[in-house]
Design a protein around this motif. Structure first.
Motif, PDB file in Angstrom:
ATOM      1  N   LYS A  46      24.876 -23.105 -23.297  1.00 23.04           N
ATOM      2  CA  LYS A  46      24.006 -23.554 -22.666  1.00 23.04           C
ATOM      3  C   LYS A  46      24.621 -23.296 -21.491  1.00 23.04           C
ATOM      4  O   LYS A  46      23.564 -23.275 -20.253  1.00 23.04           O
ATOM      5  CB  LYS A  46      23.789 -25.206 -23.077  1.00 23.04           C
ATOM      6  N   GLU A  67      22.890 -21.478 -17.673  1.00 24.89           N
ATOM      7  CA  GLU A  67      22.529 -21.821 -16.968  1.00 24.89           C
ATOM      8  C   GLU A  67      22.308 -20.869 -15.562  1.00 24.89           C
ATOM      9  O   GLU A  67      21.946 -20.652 -14.761  1.00 24.89           O
ATOM     10  CB  GLU A  67      22.597 -23.197 -16.919  1.00 24.89           C
ATOM     11  N   TYR A  81      19.534 -21.377 -23.732  1.00 21.28           N
ATOM     12  CA  TYR A  81      19.350 -22.431 -22.372  1.00 21.28           C
ATOM     13  C   TYR A  81      17.462 -22.837 -22.460  1.00 21.28           C
ATOM     14  O   TYR A  81      17.475 -24.095 -21.559  1.00 21.28           O
ATOM     15  CB  TYR A  81      19.942 -21.707 -21.429  1.00 21.28           C
ATOM     16  N   SER A  96      15.902 -26.463 -22.959  1.00 25.72           N
ATOM     17  CA  SER A  96      16.421 -27.350 -21.537  1.00 25.72           C
ATOM     18  C   SER A  96      15.052 -27.961 -21.355  1.00 25.72           C
ATOM     19  O   SER A  96      13.946 -27.398 -21.917  1.00 25.72           O
ATOM     20  CB  SER A  96      16.020 -26.499 -20.687  1.00 25.72           C
ATOM     21  N   TRP A  97      14.906 -28.665 -20.023  1.00 26.00           N
ATOM     22  CA  TRP A  97      13.715 -29.285 -19.887  1.00 26.00           C
ATOM     23  C   TRP A  97      13.187 -29.937 -21.132  1.00 26.00           C
ATOM     24  O   TRP A  97      13.664 -30.822 -21.642  1.00 26.00           O
ATOM     25  CB  TRP A  97      12.566 -28.031 -19.160  1.00 26.00           C
TER      26      TRP A  97
END
Length: 396
Positions: free
Chosen positions: A300, A304, A372, A376-377
């Motif tokens: 991750k 990013e 990632y 994420s989110w």
């Protein structure tokens, strides 16, 4: 009177000897390749290669001379009195109870001696703690039972590696078990990854530990600093001689305490630049090794950066995409579903807007950016991690 004059002459000679001691400790001459470490039948400190170590060496010798002079003076007077004033020679014991002059003398004289000893020692201790204006900063992390090094500042910034004992266990043996190989010259003080620094540059060493207290020590540098879990300590050195210098952990850190040596190689500026370039290429190769198994957090963190450099313009930092042009990744069934489909799209692209990335990104970078997006989110994919080996397999 005759003996008093002899004692005075002896004190004068001892003072001159002490005054000349610092010249014994100075390492003169051009830079030569030094082999730092303990020597066979060594009776003194290791030859100093830093100004701090030279001062420590000189102070050490000065203290020994002062102690020797005091010893000779005190015991000389005592044995002289015993021999020359014994009863068999007709001497009678003195009848005085106390002497104000003697009381004052044995108060003032030790005080002066302590001041003479403290002044040079204090100056050196203050200099040992001045870690400002360093050319290179290295963090040394003690762990059971090896050292981790991170180059934090200066040329070589970003280099990171572990340093472990390289002496084979066949030379070490075990309790009740004899070694099966002859022990080498650097038995128990050799490592697989040495710390490399340039000559005549101030090196700041930040010490800490991740388990118990360790001690980072190089005798030839005059450096000894504890590495304590949860604390950050620092020290420094400026080696004036090219060579290899050896030390060990000096805090009792567990059953393998004897097996965590420290090796620092001091090289020329040119050789240091070559080492930095080679080490960074080596680290880059290891980072992109498709056989390496990563954790989710590691992927991750790297993903990013890959996303910000290659994907954010179309899919946006929020993962919402651009309506009508580029699809959202936040909540996308492609991202939260089986990972094989996403690997295929990232590798080979999808018309009209998704380009193939197999020629521009490495297996590790593709695995990282997919991992990632899946973590994420609002995404919480069941298959939340992609390893580089999976991407490599999908290329074939």
């Amino acid at each position: 009177m005759k003996h008093a004059k002899r004692l005075k002459s002896f004190m004068l000679g001892a003072s001159l000897l002490a005054a000349s001691l610092p010249t014994w400790a100075v390492v003169n001459g051009p830079a030569v390749d030094m082999k730092g470490g303990p020597a066979i039948k060594q009776l003194n400190l290791q030859p100093p290669v830093t100004q701090i170590a030279e001062q420590i060496y000189s102070i050490h010798n000065l203290m020994l001379v002062i102690c020797m002079v005091i010893f000779v003076a005190v015991f000389g007077v005592m044995f002289y009195s015993i021999l020359k004033h014994r009863k068999s020679l007709g001497h009678k014991p003195a009848t005085f109870h106390e002497s104000t002059a003697v009381e004052i003398a044995w108060t003032i004289v030790p005080f002066i001696i302590v001041i003479v000893m403290a002044l040079p020692a204090t100056k050196t201790v203050v200099a040992m703690k001045d870690t400002s204006n360093a050319d290179i900063t290295i963090k040394a992390t003690g762990m059971q039972w090896k050292w981790g090094y991170d180059y934090l500042k200066g040329e070589g910034e970003g280099i990171s590696f572990l340093s472990t004992l390289s002496t084979p266990r066949t030379q070490v043996g075990a309790p009740g078990v004899e070694p099966t190989e002859k022990r080498g010259d650097n038995y128990l003080i050799e490592v697989d990854n040495e710390v490399v620094v340039p000559v005549n540059k101030k090196i700041r060493v930040i010490t800490t530990a991740n388990d118990v207290i360790h001690g980072w020590t190089i005798p030839a540098f005059g450096v000894k600093q504890d590495a304590i879990p949860g604390f950050v300590r620092d020290t420094w050195f400026k080696a004036e001689k090219i060579g290899t210098y050896r030390g060990q952990c000096v805090e009792l850190c567990g059953k393998e305490h004897a097996f965590m040596p420290i090796v620092v190689t001091v090289v020329s500026d040119e050789d240091y630049k070559k080492w930095v370039d080679g080490k960074k290429k080596e680290m880059a190769a290891k980072a992109d090794d498709p056989s390496k198994v990563w954790t989710v957090d590691e992927l991750k963190q790297r993903g990013e950066k890959v996303y910000a450099a290659n994907c954010v313009a179309c899919h946006q930092a929020t993962g919402k995409g651009v309506p009508g042009a580029f699809p959202a990744l936040d909540g996308s069934p492609m991202v939260t579903g089986p990972k094989a489909a996403q690997i295929n799209i990232v590798l080979n692209g999808k018309a009209p807007g998704m380009p193939p990335w197999k020629g521009n990104l490495s297996d590790t970078e593709i695995a990282a950016v997919i991992t990632y997006t899946r973590n994420s989110w609002s995404n919480k994919a069941a298959e939340n991690i992609v390893q580089p080996a999976e991407v490599l397999a999908a290329r074939k």
